[in-house]
Design a protein around this motif. Structure first.
Motif, PDB file in Angstrom:
ATOM      1  N   VAL A 251      -4.119  -2.642 -25.169  1.00  0.00           N
ATOM      2  CA  VAL A 251      -4.798  -2.968 -23.919  1.00  0.00           C
ATOM      3  C   VAL A 251      -4.529  -1.821 -22.956  1.00  0.00           C
ATOM      4  O   VAL A 251      -3.373  -1.534 -22.631  1.00  0.00           O
ATOM      5  CB  VAL A 251      -4.297  -4.306 -23.336  1.00  0.00           C
ATOM      6  N   GLY A 252      -5.596  -1.163 -22.517  1.00  0.00           N
ATOM      7  CA  GLY A 252      -5.464   0.006 -21.662  1.00  0.00           C
ATOM      8  C   GLY A 252      -5.725  -0.283 -20.204  1.00  0.00           C
ATOM      9  O   GLY A 252      -6.297  -1.310 -19.837  1.00  0.00           O
TER      10      GLY A 252
ATOM     11  N   GLY B  40      -4.558  -7.851 -20.179  1.00  0.00           N
ATOM     12  CA  GLY B  40      -3.309  -8.084 -20.890  1.00  0.00           C
ATOM     13  C   GLY B  40      -3.575  -8.925 -22.112  1.00  0.00           C
ATOM     14  O   GLY B  40      -4.726  -9.119 -22.505  1.00  0.00           O
ATOM     15  N   THR B  41      -2.533  -9.446 -22.708  1.00  0.00           N
ATOM     16  CA  THR B  41      -2.684 -10.308 -23.871  1.00  0.00           C
ATOM     17  C   THR B  41      -1.423 -11.137 -24.063  1.00  0.00           C
ATOM     18  O   THR B  41      -0.387 -10.853 -23.466  1.00  0.00           O
ATOM     19  CB  THR B  41      -3.013  -9.486 -25.150  1.00  0.00           C
ATOM     20  N   ASP B  42      -1.531 -12.157 -24.903  1.00  0.00           N
ATOM     21  CA  ASP B  42      -0.410 -13.041 -25.221  1.00  0.00           C
ATOM     22  C   ASP B  42      -0.317 -13.229 -26.723  1.00  0.00           C
ATOM     23  O   ASP B  42      -1.324 -13.189 -27.429  1.00  0.00           O
ATOM     24  CB  ASP B  42      -0.605 -14.429 -24.579  1.00  0.00           C
ATOM     25  N   CYS B  43       0.877 -13.477 -27.196  1.00  0.00           N
ATOM     26  CA  CYS B  43       1.140 -13.809 -28.592  1.00  0.00           C
ATOM     27  C   CYS B  43       1.903 -15.124 -28.580  1.00  0.00           C
ATOM     28  O   CYS B  43       3.073 -15.148 -28.197  1.00  0.00           O
ATOM     29  CB  CYS B  43       1.951 -12.708 -29.260  1.00  0.00           C
ATOM     30  N   LYS B  44       1.217 -16.215 -28.969  1.00  0.00           N
ATOM     31  CA  LYS B  44       1.800 -17.544 -28.837  1.00  0.00           C
ATOM     32  C   LYS B  44       2.177 -18.193 -30.156  1.00  0.00           C
ATOM     33  O   LYS B  44       2.657 -19.316 -30.171  1.00  0.00           O
ATOM     34  CB  LYS B  44       0.834 -18.440 -28.072  1.00  0.00           C
TER      35      LYS B  44
ATOM     36  N   ASN C  37      -0.759   4.307 -10.901  1.00  0.00           N
ATOM     37  CA  ASN C  37       0.396   3.547 -10.416  1.00  0.00           C
ATOM     38  C   ASN C  37       0.351   2.065 -10.784  1.00  0.00           C
ATOM     39  O   ASN C  37       0.878   1.227 -10.049  1.00  0.00           O
ATOM     40  CB  ASN C  37       0.568   3.719  -8.910  1.00  0.00           C
ATOM     41  N   CYS C  38      -0.274   1.738 -11.924  1.00  0.00           N
ATOM     42  CA  CYS C  38      -0.316   0.334 -12.330  1.00  0.00           C
ATOM     43  C   CYS C  38       1.078  -0.109 -12.776  1.00  0.00           C
ATOM     44  O   CYS C  38       1.923   0.696 -13.157  1.00  0.00           O
ATOM     45  CB  CYS C  38      -1.339   0.113 -13.431  1.00  0.00           C
ATOM     46  N   ASN C  39       1.290  -1.399 -12.707  1.00  0.00           N
ATOM     47  CA  ASN C  39       2.545  -2.019 -13.105  1.00  0.00           C
ATOM     48  C   ASN C  39       2.247  -3.014 -14.215  1.00  0.00           C
ATOM     49  O   ASN C  39       1.090  -3.355 -14.458  1.00  0.00           O
ATOM     50  CB  ASN C  39       3.180  -2.734 -11.916  1.00  0.00           C
TER      51      ASN C  39
ATOM     52  N   ASN D 291      -0.393   7.591 -15.032  1.00  0.00           N
ATOM     53  CA  ASN D 291      -1.649   7.699 -14.287  1.00  0.00           C
ATOM     54  C   ASN D 291      -2.701   8.322 -15.186  1.00  0.00           C
ATOM     55  O   ASN D 291      -2.447   9.307 -15.865  1.00  0.00           O
ATOM     56  CB  ASN D 291      -1.459   8.533 -13.019  1.00  0.00           C
ATOM     57  N   GLY D 292      -3.859   7.719 -15.203  1.00  0.00           N
ATOM     58  CA  GLY D 292      -4.942   8.205 -16.040  1.00  0.00           C
ATOM     59  C   GLY D 292      -5.211   7.283 -17.206  1.00  0.00           C
ATOM     60  O   GLY D 292      -6.333   6.871 -17.423  1.00  0.00           O
ATOM     61  N   PHE D 293      -4.179   6.923 -17.964  1.00  0.00           N
ATOM     62  CA  PHE D 293      -4.370   5.956 -19.034  1.00  0.00           C
ATOM     63  C   PHE D 293      -3.051   5.355 -19.470  1.00  0.00           C
ATOM     64  O   PHE D 293      -2.242   6.006 -20.131  1.00  0.00           O
ATOM     65  CB  PHE D 293      -5.079   6.536 -20.253  1.00  0.00           C
ATOM     66  N   SER D 294      -2.863   4.098 -19.092  1.00  0.00           N
ATOM     67  CA  SER D 294      -1.705   3.335 -19.542  1.00  0.00           C
ATOM     68  C   SER D 294      -2.136   2.486 -20.729  1.00  0.00           C
ATOM     69  O   SER D 294      -3.311   2.146 -20.865  1.00  0.00           O
ATOM     70  CB  SER D 294      -1.186   2.437 -18.417  1.00  0.00           C
TER      71      SER D 294
END
Length: 153
Positions: free
Chosen positions: A138-139, A116-120, A144-146, A85-88
């Protein structure tokens, strides 16, 4: 007096539960092979099922164990994450000894949805290739983020 104390205990328990920090890591494996693996501090937390942490989840790593990955994801695409909580913060790492193995990506949900991001590909610009590339993290500041991690998107 008893009912007052009982009421106060119920209120305290409810507030404590409402203020509790919790985060879930969800895996989607579209590769049809391999085992999603979540590790923190040398301990396997999940081999594919959702993992929920009551409290902060700091310094965890995730990768698709294809049979060629070391215990800490060596030789494979690595997702690094800390949920608090605060910074993921999360990122994809190809810093040696890690290397591209399968398409990998992540996205937050239940807060910061869409981040989010992807690596393809092996030379994906979104992934860390050097330790000083902290701008690739990516923050998320939502409580309570998932996070959902996907392989072979």
């Amino acid at each position: 007096m008893f009912s007052f104390l009982t009421s106060m205990a119920v209120i305290a328990a409810t507030l404590g539960h409402a203020l509790a920090e919790t985060h879930t890591v969800h895996f989607t494996n579209n590769c049809r092979f391999g085992t999603p693996t979540l590790i923190q501090g040398g301990r396997v937390l999940s081999t594919g099922g959702d993992y929920t942490q009551n409290g902060a989840l700091l310094g965890a790593i995730a990768y698709l164990q294809t049979g060629g990955c070391g215990f800490n994801g060596e030789g494979c695409t690595l997702v690094e994450l800390s949920l608090t909580n605060g910074f993921s913060s999360a990122d994809i790492s190809l810093i040696p000894p890690h290397a591209f193995s399968v398409t990998s990506g992540f996205g937050y949900y239940n807060g910061c949805d869409g981040a989010g991001t992807d690596c393809k590909e092996p030379n994906c610009p979104e992934a860390f290739e050097h330790p000083d590339e902290t701008y690739k993290q990516v923050g998320c500041s939502a409580p309570n983020c998932n996070i959902a991690i996907t392989f072979c998107d």
